[in-house]
Design an enzyme around this catalytic site. Structure first.
Site, PDB file in Angstrom:
ATOM      1  N   SER A  84       0.860  -1.181   0.000  1.00  0.00           N
ATOM      2  CA  SER A  84       0.000   0.000   0.000  1.00  0.00           C
ATOM      3  C   SER A  84       0.900   1.234   0.000  1.00  0.00           C
ATOM      4  O   SER A  84       2.119   1.118   0.015  1.00  0.00           O
ATOM      5  CB  SER A  84      -0.909  -0.003   1.236  1.00  0.00           C
ATOM      6  OG  SER A  84      -0.124   0.015   2.413  1.00  0.00           O
ATOM      7  N   LYS A 120      -4.694   8.991  -8.342  1.00  0.00           N
ATOM      8  CA  LYS A 120      -4.975   7.772  -7.567  1.00  0.00           C
ATOM      9  C   LYS A 120      -6.421   7.357  -7.850  1.00  0.00           C
ATOM     10  O   LYS A 120      -7.367   7.906  -7.298  1.00  0.00           O
ATOM     11  CB  LYS A 120      -4.762   8.028  -6.076  1.00  0.00           C
ATOM     12  CG  LYS A 120      -4.873   6.769  -5.232  1.00  0.00           C
ATOM     13  CD  LYS A 120      -4.539   7.065  -3.778  1.00  0.00           C
ATOM     14  CE  LYS A 120      -4.574   5.783  -2.951  1.00  0.00           C
ATOM     15  NZ  LYS A 120      -5.926   5.172  -2.925  1.00  0.00           N
ATOM     16  N   GLU A 176      -5.027  -0.593 -11.969  1.00  0.00           N
ATOM     17  CA  GLU A 176      -6.287  -0.369 -11.252  1.00  0.00           C
ATOM     18  C   GLU A 176      -7.467  -0.640 -12.174  1.00  0.00           C
ATOM     19  O   GLU A 176      -7.542  -0.128 -13.293  1.00  0.00           O
ATOM     20  CB  GLU A 176      -6.346   1.075 -10.751  1.00  0.00           C
ATOM     21  CG  GLU A 176      -7.327   1.300  -9.635  1.00  0.00           C
ATOM     22  CD  GLU A 176      -6.781   0.901  -8.267  1.00  0.00           C
ATOM     23  OE1 GLU A 176      -7.529   1.014  -7.278  1.00  0.00           O
ATOM     24  OE2 GLU A 176      -5.602   0.480  -8.192  1.00  0.00           O
ATOM     25  N   CYS A 421     -23.376  -0.771  34.517  1.00  0.00           N
ATOM     26  CA  CYS A 421     -23.326  -1.360  33.174  1.00  0.00           C
ATOM     27  C   CYS A 421     -24.739  -1.557  32.632  1.00  0.00           C
ATOM     28  O   CYS A 421     -25.567  -2.213  33.289  1.00  0.00           O
ATOM     29  CB  CYS A 421     -22.593  -2.700  33.226  1.00  0.00           C
ATOM     30  SG  CYS A 421     -22.596  -3.588  31.656  1.00  0.00           S
ATOM     31  N   CYS A 445     -21.366 -10.651  32.351  1.00  0.00           N
ATOM     32  CA  CYS A 445     -21.923  -9.528  31.586  1.00  0.00           C
ATOM     33  C   CYS A 445     -22.260 -10.038  30.188  1.00  0.00           C
ATOM     34  O   CYS A 445     -21.369 -10.388  29.403  1.00  0.00           O
ATOM     35  CB  CYS A 445     -20.913  -8.379  31.493  1.00  0.00           C
ATOM     36  SG  CYS A 445     -21.501  -6.973  30.518  1.00  0.00           S
TER      37      CYS A 445
END
Length: 698
Positions: A84, A120, A176, A421, A445
């Site tokens: 990238s 791009k 691309e 909570c 929980c």
């Protein structure tokens, strides 16, 4: 500046957000966020790491490129990684990019560096492999190392030649794939007319079309392809990026007509403004400009970071924002018990994506303060019913930039953060390590347990197809799954007389049930790093799991060492592992000291086979796996370039001498390290000797 505890919390938040957005973008053909938002997340992540580099291995996502493909297409390893690009968001970033290049290559300001300017394209990266001049294979980016084989679909794209006039063994051309805006409008109109789901933007349409398992000739013929680089090739096609683009044209490929070479940085930035102004007139989407060092010899010297080249950068366009109203404020509980406030918005279109939620970060942000106690938004708090400016430049759930107090209802009340909570009713507390407000009732929980089960089956853990979030919630509430081992007992419950289809109701049939059982059966074999990640141990993310797996090699080695260390009350062996910090050690010891967690773990171990961790083999050189220290200045390289060369050859460059160091690489005007190396009996190596050792011939 963030406190270290705040930085840890923020890195965790950003890593989760970045990973989710990558999964949507690369595997689901969906853009949950704009590129600007994603880039902003990465930028924020890097800023935190620049202040706290010791946190790099904790929740590291910067080394990743894309995500592992998960479609039905064949998975193929790239001949060379598809990296990238790092990003620039303003002119200062571009100037710093050039400054870093000069520093790395030890070039003066007077020496010109030509840059190639290329738009791009907001499309889908594709690698085309030609064998003896004939298209052999087409691969998507995937995670940068492994892509999807979409050859049959790529053959239908008019811009991709089936054969080229160069008969060499292997040539890899990258570019691309994109949908022209005109074709995209026609496609969506056609889909809408048929009552089918439309695409939100051209990029998703291009990805969805190229990654269709059954080829669609009519749709594929509208796809276009710009060539922009070479991956693996048996010889060099050109000596510069500008010349390479000309060669592409000669081979029958299209290249972008806006591409241009600049010597003057001033003229380059002026051209950026010109293209930014004209971008809406183009027949394809662009989200920025890519600048590449033109000279391939300099590119070779600059090399790559872990996930991006040093010789290129993407100068991104600014993000978009919109105004909408907050319809409600909800508290969500993550698998580690953190209470996260989220604004539920009246849906609004931002940059082509419909936004209905925005993160409110934490209690202080709602009150109008940042993490350092400074006022933000002029101290205005955020309330239900407020009109807010929302921008998509920060998270999978976008952010709120400002509040319009003038439109606030006089009867509105300040938001009160809960003391208990919302899921289990336990009293919440502030975590001193990262300042988050957290529920510590982990075992009981419901929200945390369900989130932990979702994490367990996620792509980077056990990767069990067919178990989405809603299905896991349904299975939990129907008491089919309460802990990880229960996933592997589902089929036995079916064999023991439970009629799943009747029990689960609408949406389930024999085929979907058998597919689920098949996925669960496959998941019983799991690699060590993925297994460690699946346990959901706080502070043990994907990268930390790989570090531990690489160090211990097998589950037995790891588990026996942990149990022995806890029994002897010794933690030092964990602290000595490079990349494992004190918070990780505390989390590991806490998890494996918890009898309830151990009970669940031992139950799980009855059903899974944990495969040993195998490190990727590297090309062996004379300095592979050696530890080096540098001292002095060098003629052929800057210090940064030399460090990079050593690492590319498999060596590790340290900053200080010890008995573990193999070589001291000595340049001109060395310091006191020479004397210390002699005292420790460490071999000295000079620059010319080093160049011969690695066969350096640039």
């Amino acid at each position: 500046m963030l406190k270290k505890s705040e930085a840890i919390s923020k890195l965790k938040e950003l890593s989760e957000i970045i990973t989710k957005s990558r999964e949507a973008y690369f595997n689901l053909n969906r853009s949950d966020i704009t590129d600007q938002e994603y880039d902003h997340n990465i930028s924020e992540y890097k800023k935190i790491l620049s202040k706290y580099p010791e946190l790099e291995d904790r929740y590291n996502v910067l080394d990743q490129v894309g995500v592992m493909p998960n479609s039905r297409f064949k998975k193929v390893q790239h001949l060379t990684p598809m990296y990238s690009l790092s990003n620039a968001f303003n002119n200062a970033d571009v100037l710093n990019f050039l400054k870093q290049i000069r520093s790395f290559l030890d070039l003066s300001e007077s020496e010109n560096i030509d840059l190639v300017f290329e738009p791009k394209i907001d499309g889908l990266s594709l690698s085309l492999i030609y064998k003896n001049g004939t298209l052999f294979q087409a691969l998507t980016r995937g995670d940068g190392l492994i892509g999807e084989d979409v050859t049959e679909n790529a053959r239908l794209i008019p811009d991709i030649p089936i054969s080229i006039p160069i008969k060499i063994d292997t040539l890899e051309i990258r570019g691309e794939v994109y949908f022209p805006n005109s074709a995209f409008i026609e496609l969506n109109a056609e889909l809408k007319k048929k009552g089918s789901k439309t695409f939100s933007n051209p990029r998703n349409a291009a990805s969805g079309t190229l990654r269709q398992f059954k080829s669609n000739k009519n749709r594929s013929k509208d796809l276009c392809f710009f060539a922009y680089s070479v991956g693996n090739a048996s010889y060099h096609l050109a000596d510069s990026q500008a010349n390479l683009l000309k060669v592409f044209n000669d081979l029958g490929f299209k290249t972008n007509e806006i591409a241009k070479v600049f010597t003057s940085i001033k003229e380059l930035l002026q051209y950026y403004e010109k293209v930014f102004a004209m971008r809406t007139k183009l027949n394809y989407d662009i989200d920025g400009i890519v600048y590449k060092v033109n000279d391939f010899r300099l590119q070779q010297r600059l090399g790559f970071r872990s996930s991006s080249p040093r010789w290129a950068i993407a100068h991104k366009f600014p993000a978009a924002m919109s105004i909408t109203v907050i319809e409600d404020i909800e508290i969500q509980i993550g698998r580690t018990g953190t209470l996260s406030p989220v604004a539920k918005l009246k849906p609004v279109n931002i940059g082509g994506v419909i936004v209905s939620s925005a993160t409110l970060h934490n209690r202080d942000f709602i009150r109008g303060f940042d993490n350092k106690g400074n006022r933000i938004r002029d101290g205005a708090d955020i309330r239900k019913g407020d009109w807010v400016t929302v921008y998509r430049a920060g998270d999978v759930i976008p952010k709120i930039k400002d509040v319009d107090i003038s439109k606030r209802n006089n009867a509105s009340n300040s938001f009160v953060f809960p003391d208990f909570c919302p899921s289990c009713g336990a009293k919440v507390k502030i975590d001193n390590t990262d300042s988050a407000i957290r529920c510590y009732n982990m075992q009981h929980c419901e929200a945390q347990v369900i989130a932990g089960l979702k994490h367990f089956v996620s792509k980077k853990a056990f990767n069990i197809d067919g178990l989405g979030g809603r299905i896991i919630e349904e299975f939990y509430k129907k008491d089919l799954i309460q802990k990880p081992a229960d996933f592997f007992r589902l089929q036995s419950k079916s064999k023991n007389g439970l009629n799943f289809i009747e029990f689960l109701g609408k949406g389930w049939g024999d085929k979907s049930l058998q597919n689920l059982f098949h996925s669960i059966e496959k998941a019983k074999f799991i690699k060590l790093d993925r297994f460690l990640f699946s346990l959901g141990i706080r502070h043990i993310g994907e990268n930390a799991a790989q570090i531990l797996a690489g160090y211990f090699g097998s589950w037995d080695n790891f588990y026996n060492a942990i149990k022995a260390g806890i029994k002897k009350n010794e933690r030092q062996f964990l602290s000595e592992i490079e990349g494992v910090g004190q918070l990780m050690v505390t989390s590991l010891v806490g998890f494996f000291s918890d009898l309830k967690e151990i009970e669940k773990l031992e139950d799980l171990l009855n059903y899974v086979k944990i495969e040993d961790f195998i490190k990727l083999s590297k090309v062996k050189t004379a300095i592979t796996d050696k530890k080096l220290v540098l001292t002095g200045t060098f003629n052929a390289f800057s210090r940064a370039e030399l460090k990079s060369i050593c690492e590319r050859h498999g060596a590790k460059v340290l900053t200080s001498l010890s008995n573990n160091v193999d070589f001291l690489l000595v340049g001109q005007a060395p310091g006191s390290k020479v004397k210390k190396a002699d005292e420790l009996g460490i071999k000295r190596m000079h620059e010319e000797e080093f160049k011969v050792l690695i066969d350096y011939n640039l």
